[in-house]
Write a protein that holds these residues in place. Sequence first.
Motif, PDB file in Angstrom:
ATOM      1  N   ASP A 130       0.817  -1.124   0.050  1.00  7.12           N
ATOM      2  CA  ASP A 130      -0.127   0.009  -0.149  1.00  7.12           C
ATOM      3  C   ASP A 130       0.844   1.473  -0.112  1.00  7.12           C
ATOM      4  O   ASP A 130       0.490   2.334   0.715  1.00  7.12           O
ATOM      5  CB  ASP A 130      -0.906  -0.181   1.160  1.00  7.12           C
ATOM      6  N   ARG A 250      -4.617   3.343   7.711  1.00  8.66           N
ATOM      7  CA  ARG A 250      -3.461   3.825   7.279  1.00  8.66           C
ATOM      8  C   ARG A 250      -3.780   5.531   7.396  1.00  8.66           C
ATOM      9  O   ARG A 250      -4.788   5.969   6.809  1.00  8.66           O
ATOM     10  CB  ARG A 250      -3.276   3.685   5.835  1.00  8.66           C
ATOM     11  N   ASP A 252      -2.974   8.068   5.490  1.00 12.65           N
ATOM     12  CA  ASP A 252      -3.249   8.791   4.159  1.00 12.65           C
ATOM     13  C   ASP A 252      -4.699   8.379   3.520  1.00 12.65           C
ATOM     14  O   ASP A 252      -5.272   9.729   3.206  1.00 12.65           O
ATOM     15  CB  ASP A 252      -2.192   8.321   3.075  1.00 12.65           C
ATOM     16  N   ASP A 253      -5.247   7.378   3.635  1.00 12.73           N
ATOM     17  CA  ASP A 253      -6.710   7.219   3.209  1.00 12.73           C
ATOM     18  C   ASP A 253      -7.568   6.504   4.118  1.00 12.73           C
ATOM     19  O   ASP A 253      -8.787   6.307   3.821  1.00 12.73           O
ATOM     20  CB  ASP A 253      -6.499   6.288   1.713  1.00 12.73           C
ATOM     21  N   GLY A 254      -7.193   5.931   5.252  1.00 13.95           N
ATOM     22  CA  GLY A 254      -8.129   5.676   6.380  1.00 13.95           C
ATOM     23  C   GLY A 254      -8.470   4.237   6.034  1.00 13.95           C
ATOM     24  O   GLY A 254      -9.114   3.765   6.496  1.00 13.95           O
ATOM     25  N   ALA A 255      -7.817   3.398   5.097  1.00 16.26           N
ATOM     26  CA  ALA A 255      -8.038   1.984   4.776  1.00 16.26           C
ATOM     27  C   ALA A 255      -7.197   1.171   5.621  1.00 16.26           C
ATOM     28  O   ALA A 255      -6.099   1.652   6.144  1.00 16.26           O
ATOM     29  CB  ALA A 255      -7.552   1.780   3.421  1.00 16.26           C
TER      30      ALA A 255
END
Length: 779
Positions: A130, A250, A252-255
Amino acid sequence: MPGTPEATPAAPTPAVPAPAAPATPATGEPTDVIDCADEPIRIPGSVQPHGVLLAVDPATFRVAMASASSAEHLGLAAEDVLGCELTEVLGAEAVPTLPLAEDALDPRTVTLTLADGTRRQADLLVHEADGLLVVEVEPLRSSGPSRALRVRPALRALQRAGTPEDLTRDLARQVRDLTGFDRVMVYRFDDQWNGEVVAEEVRAGLATFAGLHFPASDIPAQARELYARQWMRSIPDARYTPSPLVPPFRPDDGAPLDLAGSALRSVSPVHLEYLANMGVRASMSVSLLVHGRLWGLVACHHESGPHFPDAATRGAAEFLGRTASLLLQGMADAATNVDTLAVAAASGELVRELGARVHDPLGVLADGDRMLDLIEGATGAVARINGETVLVGRTPSRAEVERLHGLLWTPGTAVVASATVGRDLRAEVSDDVVATASGVLGVRLAAGGGRDFLAWLRPEVLREVHWAGDPGTKGYAATPEGLRLTPRASFADWVEQVRGTSEPWTPAQVAAVTRLGQDVDELLVRQRSEQERVTAALRRIVLTERPQLPAGYELTQVFEPSGTDALGGDWYDVTALPDGRVVLMVGDVAGHGIAVAAITAQIRHALRAYLVDDGGAAAALGRISSLISTLLPGELATVVAAEVCPTTNEVLVSRAGHLPALVVRADGAHFVAGADGPALGLDLGPAGTFTSASVHLEPGDCLVLYTDGLVEERGAQMSTSLERFRARAAEVGPDREALGRALRAAGPTTSDDVTLVVLQRSTRDARVTAVDDGVLRAP
């Protein structure tokens, strides 16, 4: 599978009493159960606590995510690690030696410098996920020599193995010696992803799993996918408490972070329960891949307590697994090559014989055991070519064969290779099919328009399968998310009688049958091309392409050969006599094909000669009948002839066993009576005479000559069919083109040839039209 690190089995004995849940009416089982196959095993959000996971921004080398276990191993809480440069966490000495590669086969042992100044040895593994560098830190637990030093003699032992059985047995022995696990098994998947323990090395005093089978549900598809991507998985302590990632998503994108490539990734709690039920405290697995497909696993169990093989030892075990995979692949390829050569030799001989007898492919295939000799273990075979079927050896009935063909060869299916026909069809099959065709290997022949095929059959082989526990038992446990299936508690030998399964087909056999289908297709195409050329030539001989008609007469012709042969026994002719009369003839020779067409041509041309010589049809029919009975014994033909006199418009009709001519006038239609005689080829002496009948054609009247393919109906009296034919002609009236279309359209659906000639007296100039395959066409 017995205790592999990614198995998340659907198993079977309840761990706790399950509360009531909605159930399906048919089975009574709950419908809202959490399926283990749907677990997000790639993104558990936690790791095993014997190491630390750090997710690092590759641009800044600052930590974006950390596992809570950093407090224990690095002396810094996960929250304190976030945002720090990696050198601040691991020490400047460790970071430059990071193995920045995706391959964890080569972990690095480094010296960490912790925040309090403490120095310690650790293994580092690094991969990308990722967009982050995932750095995994495993502190070394022993300063002694690594077991990985034993890999060289282990490798030599594997290379000495001569068979797959020897190789898997040596692999289990060498991996156990290398890693020190209590039990090491080699586990092989079948084509349904059930597994069997094919080799085992076990500590004395432990029960054996050798020969036991484990259901496909023990390792769901998503877990098998990970095994195919990641060769090594390890659970040093199956009673661990997961160490969560901080933050859980994460930044950066909340995933969630994809941990599919992580050595520390936490495993399914269902699988940990599965291990506990087996009495396993630690496990490790190495994937075995052949031609990129998951062949099996090396499964390692430890029951006497936690077991922590270091990264180098795990890497060495992985290396042995990769080496064994290549050796298994080589052995499989060698066996396939031997099988291929043997099958190719038999196939080549069969194709040569087919080429030599291209006009009799079914005769070649049905000759002795030719088809059965091609495929070892086949006890029956079926060949359908040009719509005709032959059965060889032990086969189901023809009706069952037709049913199997319709079920197995669905649209788009070219090759069928099934060892479990009943299960694959998901349809009821008879005991006859189970006994003779539980296995089917076949190929569709394109030359037959998809209707023709070749197939080999194998009977049912009764087998006993020993399962590690009853694979059909199910249990449920309550969780905060709802009911979920629980792993079975018993792995005792459970015996199942397996029916409806044949010996499997080998890849070489499948390839050989596929190739044979292509070769037979090429032969049939060549045969049909040759036959079409001969047919075209013979049709020019048998049929009158440009009939000569007297002024004031018009002709419509319909000629359609049967659906199975481009050339049949029907024919028609228009012969001009020296005195100005014209003789129309329609005939039928029994049979179809080139041989019959050749006989038809002889009869037609002999009749034309006799007509010119004798000047009348009745006398010519008598002479040709004697000729056939003498020179072509056993052959029969029928003919109807109409001698047209253009000056008187009288038509003299003669018949030799043929259907009567039909006159169509404005006021109706009637058959010409009085013309009679036996079929040509019947030597009846004085009784075999031919009588004629005369009919006068007024302007507009039509005379219809035809063959039985236009009127003969299955199950109907010929007199009834003829009356229906006459009534339809009377309804249409004296219009030759309309009669050609209507009488053909009203005719029965038949596999016989169809010939129709309509002569009409007219005041216009003579012209001829033809109805070819039902389409009216002017010259």
